[in-house]
Design a protein around this motif. Structure first.
Motif, PDB file in Angstrom:
ATOM      1  N   VAL A 175       0.831  -1.206   0.000  1.00 26.75           N
ATOM      2  CA  VAL A 175       0.000   0.000   0.000  1.00 26.75           C
ATOM      3  C   VAL A 175       0.865   1.255   0.000  1.00 26.75           C
ATOM      4  O   VAL A 175       0.540   2.253  -0.633  1.00 26.75           O
ATOM      5  N   LEU A 176       2.009   1.207   0.686  1.00 26.79           N
ATOM      6  CA  LEU A 176       2.833   2.389   0.911  1.00 26.79           C
ATOM      7  C   LEU A 176       4.012   2.543  -0.044  1.00 26.79           C
ATOM      8  O   LEU A 176       4.635   3.600  -0.089  1.00 26.79           O
ATOM      9  N   GLU A 177       4.329   1.510  -0.807  1.00 29.08           N
ATOM     10  CA  GLU A 177       5.585   1.498  -1.561  1.00 29.08           C
ATOM     11  C   GLU A 177       5.735   2.639  -2.564  1.00 29.08           C
ATOM     12  O   GLU A 177       6.817   3.212  -2.696  1.00 29.08           O
ATOM     13  N   LEU A 186       4.375   5.709  -2.532  1.00 26.25           N
ATOM     14  CA  LEU A 186       4.595   6.948  -1.796  1.00 26.25           C
ATOM     15  C   LEU A 186       5.971   6.947  -1.140  1.00 26.25           C
ATOM     16  O   LEU A 186       6.679   7.956  -1.162  1.00 26.25           O
ATOM     17  N   ALA A 187       6.365   5.827  -0.568  1.00 26.16           N
ATOM     18  CA  ALA A 187       7.675   5.732   0.077  1.00 26.16           C
ATOM     19  C   ALA A 187       8.792   5.969  -0.934  1.00 26.16           C
ATOM     20  O   ALA A 187       9.758   6.683  -0.640  1.00 26.16           O
ATOM     21  N   TYR A 188       8.670   5.407  -2.133  1.00 20.41           N
ATOM     22  CA  TYR A 188       9.712   5.604  -3.137  1.00 20.41           C
ATOM     23  C   TYR A 188       9.742   7.054  -3.616  1.00 20.41           C
ATOM     24  O   TYR A 188      10.812   7.638  -3.775  1.00 20.41           O
ATOM     25  N   ARG A 189       8.575   7.639  -3.804  1.00 23.46           N
ATOM     26  CA  ARG A 189       8.502   9.042  -4.213  1.00 23.46           C
ATOM     27  C   ARG A 189       9.156   9.930  -3.148  1.00 23.46           C
ATOM     28  O   ARG A 189       9.927  10.834  -3.479  1.00 23.46           O
ATOM     29  N   CYS A 190       8.868   9.657  -1.892  1.00 20.21           N
ATOM     30  CA  CYS A 190       9.482  10.419  -0.795  1.00 20.21           C
ATOM     31  C   CYS A 190      11.001  10.246  -0.797  1.00 20.21           C
ATOM     32  O   CYS A 190      11.741  11.213  -0.635  1.00 20.21           O
ATOM     33  N   ALA A 191      11.460   9.028  -0.983  1.00 20.46           N
ATOM     34  CA  ALA A 191      12.902   8.762  -0.978  1.00 20.46           C
ATOM     35  C   ALA A 191      13.613   9.498  -2.105  1.00 20.46           C
ATOM     36  O   ALA A 191      14.684  10.073  -1.895  1.00 20.46           O
ATOM     37  N   THR A 192      13.037   9.504  -3.298  1.00 22.44           N
ATOM     38  CA  THR A 192      13.704  10.190  -4.407  1.00 22.44           C
ATOM     39  C   THR A 192      13.709  11.704  -4.193  1.00 22.44           C
ATOM     40  O   THR A 192      14.687  12.371  -4.518  1.00 22.44           O
ATOM     41  N   ARG A 193      12.645  12.234  -3.622  1.00 21.38           N
ATOM     42  CA  ARG A 193      12.632  13.677  -3.322  1.00 21.38           C
ATOM     43  C   ARG A 193      13.612  14.002  -2.209  1.00 21.38           C
ATOM     44  O   ARG A 193      14.245  15.059  -2.218  1.00 21.38           O
ATOM     45  N   MET A 194      13.728  13.099  -1.249  1.00 23.82           N
ATOM     46  CA  MET A 194      14.673  13.321  -0.163  1.00 23.82           C
ATOM     47  C   MET A 194      16.111  13.310  -0.666  1.00 23.82           C
ATOM     48  O   MET A 194      16.967  13.984  -0.097  1.00 23.82           O
ATOM     49  N   SER A 195      16.383  12.577  -1.731  1.00 21.65           N
ATOM     50  CA  SER A 195      17.750  12.553  -2.250  1.00 21.65           C
ATOM     51  C   SER A 195      18.173  13.941  -2.719  1.00 21.65           C
ATOM     52  O   SER A 195      19.332  14.337  -2.542  1.00 21.65           O
ATOM     53  N   SER A 196      17.250  14.716  -3.265  1.00 20.83           N
ATOM     54  CA  SER A 196      17.566  16.097  -3.653  1.00 20.83           C
ATOM     55  C   SER A 196      17.814  16.955  -2.419  1.00 20.83           C
ATOM     56  O   SER A 196      18.719  17.790  -2.401  1.00 20.83           O
ATOM     57  N   LEU A 197      17.019  16.755  -1.386  1.00 21.26           N
ATOM     58  CA  LEU A 197      17.210  17.469  -0.125  1.00 21.26           C
ATOM     59  C   LEU A 197      18.580  17.135   0.456  1.00 21.26           C
ATOM     60  O   LEU A 197      19.296  18.016   0.932  1.00 21.26           O
ATOM     61  N   MET A 198      18.954  15.865   0.390  1.00 21.00           N
ATOM     62  CA  MET A 198      20.247  15.434   0.920  1.00 21.00           C
ATOM     63  C   MET A 198      21.395  16.144   0.202  1.00 21.00           C
ATOM     64  O   MET A 198      22.363  16.557   0.823  1.00 21.00           O
ATOM     65  N   ASP A 199      21.267  16.284  -1.110  1.00 21.69           N
ATOM     66  CA  ASP A 199      22.303  16.986  -1.868  1.00 21.69           C
ATOM     67  C   ASP A 199      22.435  18.435  -1.412  1.00 21.69           C
ATOM     68  O   ASP A 199      23.540  18.944  -1.249  1.00 21.69           O
ATOM     69  N   MET A 204      15.444   8.469   4.655  1.00 22.67           N
ATOM     70  CA  MET A 204      15.490   8.073   3.246  1.00 22.67           C
ATOM     71  C   MET A 204      15.792   6.579   3.122  1.00 22.67           C
ATOM     72  O   MET A 204      15.169   5.873   2.319  1.00 22.67           O
ATOM     73  N   GLY A 205      16.731   6.083   3.915  1.00 28.45           N
ATOM     74  CA  GLY A 205      17.054   4.657   3.894  1.00 28.45           C
ATOM     75  C   GLY A 205      15.850   3.797   4.236  1.00 28.45           C
ATOM     76  O   GLY A 205      15.583   2.796   3.574  1.00 28.45           O
ATOM     77  N   ASN A 206      15.097   4.200   5.252  1.00 25.29           N
ATOM     78  CA  ASN A 206      13.900   3.446   5.619  1.00 25.29           C
ATOM     79  C   ASN A 206      12.833   3.519   4.536  1.00 25.29           C
ATOM     80  O   ASN A 206      12.138   2.537   4.274  1.00 25.29           O
ATOM     81  N   ALA A 207      12.704   4.671   3.884  1.00 26.31           N
ATOM     82  CA  ALA A 207      11.728   4.793   2.788  1.00 26.31           C
ATOM     83  C   ALA A 207      12.124   3.880   1.632  1.00 26.31           C
ATOM     84  O   ALA A 207      11.272   3.232   1.016  1.00 26.31           O
ATOM     85  N   ILE A 208      13.430   3.801   1.338  1.00 30.44           N
ATOM     86  CA  ILE A 208      13.910   2.900   0.276  1.00 30.44           C
ATOM     87  C   ILE A 208      13.630   1.446   0.662  1.00 30.44           C
ATOM     88  O   ILE A 208      13.174   0.657  -0.161  1.00 30.44           O
ATOM     89  N   LEU A 216      11.282   0.346   2.630  1.00 22.82           N
ATOM     90  CA  LEU A 216       9.838   0.138   2.577  1.00 22.82           C
ATOM     91  C   LEU A 216       9.350  -0.019   1.141  1.00 22.82           C
ATOM     92  O   LEU A 216       8.463  -0.806   0.859  1.00 22.82           O
ATOM     93  N   SER A 217       9.962   0.714   0.215  1.00 14.74           N
ATOM     94  CA  SER A 217       9.492   0.674  -1.172  1.00 14.74           C
ATOM     95  C   SER A 217      10.087  -0.467  -1.980  1.00 14.74           C
ATOM     96  O   SER A 217       9.667  -0.695  -3.111  1.00 14.74           O
ATOM     97  N   SER A 218      11.040  -1.169  -1.428  1.00 15.36           N
ATOM     98  CA  SER A 218      11.664  -2.254  -2.196  1.00 15.36           C
ATOM     99  C   SER A 218      11.547  -3.601  -1.498  1.00 15.36           C
ATOM    100  O   SER A 218      12.385  -4.473  -1.678  1.00 15.36           O
ATOM    101  N   ALA A 219      10.492  -3.774  -0.723  1.00 17.20           N
ATOM    102  CA  ALA A 219      10.261  -5.046  -0.037  1.00 17.20           C
ATOM    103  C   ALA A 219       9.993  -6.144  -1.066  1.00 17.20           C
ATOM    104  O   ALA A 219       9.371  -5.892  -2.097  1.00 17.20           O
ATOM    105  N   PRO A 220      10.464  -7.356  -0.804  1.00 10.69           N
ATOM    106  CA  PRO A 220      10.224  -8.445  -1.749  1.00 10.69           C
ATOM    107  C   PRO A 220       8.737  -8.679  -2.025  1.00 10.69           C
ATOM    108  O   PRO A 220       8.371  -9.120  -3.106  1.00 10.69           O
ATOM    109  N   GLU A 221       7.893  -8.370  -1.043  1.00  7.47           N
ATOM    110  CA  GLU A 221       6.461  -8.557  -1.220  1.00  7.47           C
ATOM    111  C   GLU A 221       5.851  -7.519  -2.167  1.00  7.47           C
ATOM    112  O   GLU A 221       4.722  -7.665  -2.598  1.00  7.47           O
TER     113      GLU A 221
END
Length: 159
Positions: free
Chosen positions: A61-63, A65-78, A104-108, A110-115
């Motif tokens: 259900v969350l993957e 949104l979690a991936y979108r958040c992680a990619t946006r956070m990567s710009s913030l990190m830069d 960001m690590g936790n969002a990644i 969450l978005s890349s779970a095997p399930e």
């Protein structure tokens, strides 16, 4: 298990958002969902192992949104990293950087779970990767835990 992007579904059919909210209010689902997400949101992405275990069950259900958040956070990190490197050491800014990096690590994760569904692999095929990936900030800092988060995402991308 099939999944949908609830944001897109509500955009196409606004009444769906009202119906979901009404149903969740009747079942106390919003309160339970908030309790589940709270360590991830208010803890700057530092949930305990048990909290993350409960959250990962909802990855289908969350993957997205979690991936979108992680990619946006990567710009913030830069941006934060650039500020830290060009100025004097600011402990508060550095703490903010590391907390956000772990979020960001936790969002990644969450978005890349095997399930999760194969959407991540399908998306990766449509992008021309030249010199950047969403997980690059996780690898750049050379910590084992963040690199492991990035590796799990790379595995989910498949070939």
């Amino acid at each position: 298990m099939p999944s949908i992007d609830l944001g897109q579904a509500v955009t196409r059919e606004p009444a769906l958002g009202d119906a979901v909210y009404a149903a969740s209010a009747e079942t106390r689902a919003l309160r339970r969902a908030w309790k589940l997400m709270e360590p991830f949101v208010h803890g700057w992405g530092l949930p305990s192992r048990q909290q993350f275990g409960r959250l990962i069950e909802w990855s289908p259900v969350l993957e997205h949104l979690a991936y979108r958040c992680a990619t946006r956070m990567s710009s913030l990190m830069d941006a934060i990293r650039y500020d830290i490197l060009k100025s004097k050491m600011n402990e508060a800014r550095l703490a903010q950087y590391w907390m956000a990096m772990h979020a960001m690590g936790n969002a990644i994760l969450l978005s890349s779970a095997p399930e999760a569904n194969p959407w991540l692999s399908d998306m990766a095929k449509r992008i021309q990767w030249v010199s950047w990936t969403p997980t690059f900030p996780l690898l750049r800092e050379r910590t084992l835990w963040l690199a492991a988060c990035a590796a799990r995402s790379a595995i989910a991308f498949r070939k």
